[in-house]
Design a protein around this motif. Sequence first.
Motif, mmCIF file in Angstrom:
data_model
loop_
_atom_site.group_PDB
_atom_site.id
_atom_site.type_symbol
_atom_site.label_atom_id
_atom_site.label_comp_id
_atom_site.label_asym_id
_atom_site.label_seq_id
_atom_site.Cartn_x
_atom_site.Cartn_y
_atom_site.Cartn_z
ATOM 1 N N TYR A 65 0.839 -1.206 0.000
ATOM 2 C CA TYR A 65 0.000 0.000 0.000
ATOM 3 C C TYR A 65 0.866 1.244 0.000
ATOM 4 N N THR A 73 1.016 3.434 2.029
ATOM 5 C CA THR A 73 1.548 3.675 3.377
ATOM 6 C C THR A 73 2.855 2.929 3.622
ATOM 7 N N ASP A 91 2.880 -0.418 3.867
ATOM 8 C CA ASP A 91 2.523 -1.747 4.380
ATOM 9 C C ASP A 91 2.505 -2.767 3.250
ATOM 10 N N ALA A 138 1.054 -5.975 2.219
ATOM 11 C CA ALA A 138 -0.046 -6.854 2.631
ATOM 12 C C ALA A 138 0.088 -8.233 2.001
ATOM 13 N N PRO A 156 -4.455 -14.748 10.800
ATOM 14 C CA PRO A 156 -4.807 -13.723 11.783
ATOM 15 C C PRO A 156 -5.159 -12.394 11.115
ATOM 16 N N SER A 157 -5.776 -11.539 11.855
ATOM 17 C CA SER A 157 -6.116 -10.212 11.362
ATOM 18 C C SER A 157 -4.845 -9.512 10.868
ATOM 19 N N GLY A 158 -4.943 -8.891 9.687
ATOM 20 C CA GLY A 158 -3.776 -8.213 9.130
ATOM 21 C C GLY A 158 -2.910 -9.112 8.260
ATOM 22 N N ALA A 159 -3.308 -10.386 8.096
ATOM 23 C CA ALA A 159 -2.497 -11.343 7.327
ATOM 24 C C ALA A 159 -2.510 -11.055 5.831
ATOM 25 N N GLY A 160 -3.549 -10.355 5.364
ATOM 26 C CA GLY A 160 -3.636 -10.033 3.939
ATOM 27 C C GLY A 160 -4.802 -10.703 3.224
ATOM 28 N N LYS A 161 -5.716 -11.306 3.985
ATOM 29 C CA LYS A 161 -6.829 -12.046 3.374
ATOM 30 C C LYS A 161 -7.742 -11.140 2.552
ATOM 31 N N SER A 162 -8.152 -10.019 3.134
ATOM 32 C CA SER A 162 -9.048 -9.118 2.372
ATOM 33 C C SER A 162 -8.316 -8.524 1.188
ATOM 34 N N THR A 163 -7.050 -8.197 1.387
ATOM 35 C CA THR A 163 -6.281 -7.628 0.273
ATOM 36 C C THR A 163 -6.231 -8.625 -0.881
HETATM 37 P P1 ADP Z 1 -6.814 -9.367 6.782
HETATM 38 O O1 ADP Z 1 -7.974 -9.319 5.854
HETATM 39 O O2 ADP Z 1 -6.133 -10.699 6.812
HETATM 40 O O3 ADP Z 1 -7.161 -8.898 8.155
HETATM 41 P P2 ADP Z 1 -5.794 -7.076 5.305
HETATM 42 O O4 ADP Z 1 -5.676 -7.499 3.899
HETATM 43 O O5 ADP Z 1 -6.981 -6.271 5.695
HETATM 44 O O6 ADP Z 1 -5.663 -8.385 6.254
HETATM 45 O O7 ADP Z 1 -4.509 -6.269 5.739
HETATM 46 C C1 ADP Z 1 -3.172 -6.693 5.446
HETATM 47 C C2 ADP Z 1 -2.181 -5.567 5.760
HETATM 48 O O8 ADP Z 1 -2.395 -4.484 4.864
HETATM 49 C C3 ADP Z 1 -2.289 -4.991 7.161
HETATM 50 O O9 ADP Z 1 -1.007 -4.644 7.572
HETATM 51 C C4 ADP Z 1 -3.139 -3.761 6.958
HETATM 52 O O10 ADP Z 1 -2.833 -2.799 7.925
HETATM 53 C C5 ADP Z 1 -2.697 -3.304 5.580
HETATM 54 N N1 ADP Z 1 -3.774 -2.601 4.862
HETATM 55 C C6 ADP Z 1 -4.993 -3.105 4.536
HETATM 56 N N2 ADP Z 1 -5.714 -2.194 3.848
HETATM 57 C C7 ADP Z 1 -4.928 -1.092 3.762
HETATM 58 C C8 ADP Z 1 -5.093 0.195 3.157
HETATM 59 N N3 ADP Z 1 -6.233 0.519 2.509
HETATM 60 N N4 ADP Z 1 -4.092 1.071 3.262
HETATM 61 C C9 ADP Z 1 -2.939 0.748 3.901
HETATM 62 N N5 ADP Z 1 -2.718 -0.448 4.473
HETATM 63 C C10 ADP Z 1 -3.695 -1.357 4.406
#
Ligand code: ADP
Length: 239
Positions: free
Chosen positions: A13, A15, A17, A19, A38-45
């Motif tokens: 991203y 930022t 990060d 993902a 776990p939360s933050g693992a990158g699943k939604s990404t």
């Molecule tokens: P999960 O779905 O497994 O909880 P995410 O895909 O939401 O994981 O997040 C993976 C990483 O990417 C995390 O470090 C999160 O903080 C970062 N992240 C997710 N969305 C954004 C975004 N829109 N901008 C910056 N960082 C993001």
Amino acid sequence: MNVLKLDKLSKTYATGDTALNQVSFEVPAGQVLGLIGPSGAGKSTLIRCINRLVEPTAGSITLGGTDLAQLQGAALRRARRRIGMIFQEYALVERLTVMENVLSGRLGYVSLWRSFLRRYSPDDVSKAFSLLEQVGLSQHYNKRADALSGGQRQRVGIARALEQDPELLLVDEPTASLDPKTSRQIMRLIGDACRERHLPAIINIHDVMLAQQFTDRIIGLRAGEVVFDGPPSGLTDEV
Ligand code: ADP
Ligand code: ADP
């Protein structure tokens, strides 16, 4: 045959990060893949990269020979219609009926409003009706979405995704708002639909027990990398 193939998919991203870090795997037709971590693992990404709500930084995403990561404009919109999405919070239009919500899967909401003027084609309606039978909701076809329970809403969500004749199903935490019994019913419906139609499916699911019971294969993500890939029975506590 529809096969989904991710090759060295990465997302960093703005930022800074990271993902996803060079994630590669293939989901064959008819396979229900559970994505855990776990939360933050990158699943939604990962899910969002596939339907391009998030722009991948590098790598390819191939579905039926097309690299989804490269598409733009009209070609991207067409490709998105080949992907059925099922959401945690259902994303129904509350003031429309069950039938109208299902039809919106095929027509999209803009065309749905236009089609009020010209009426739906009988083929679309009968197909939507048989999908509602398949998910056990045909008797409620004319109810408004806001009159349904959570489990019924998710059944509409499934029928709407299938109405698109998808080549892939992406499912984001489908049971997170449902009780355990309803959750099992919903997971079974999604799994049956994929296997019957030979669709690859990725289900982002935080409930490991449900993943073990209802998926064919599990991928564990941690800090953007694949740390487990195997049958549900092979899952260990470390994932
Ligand atoms: P999960 O779905 O497994 O909880 P995410 O895909 O939401 O994981 O997040 C993976 C990483 O990417 C995390 O470090 C999160 O903080 C970062 N992240 C997710 N969305 C954004 C975004 N829109 N901008 C910056 N960082 C993001
Ligand atoms: P409210 O939420 O204020 O009670 P409704 O949700 O009933 O209002 O309706 C909002 C708008 O959507 C109205 O213009 C109504 O005609 C329209 N509408 C409601 N249900 C349907 C439907 N099933 N098909 C088409 N239009 C609808």
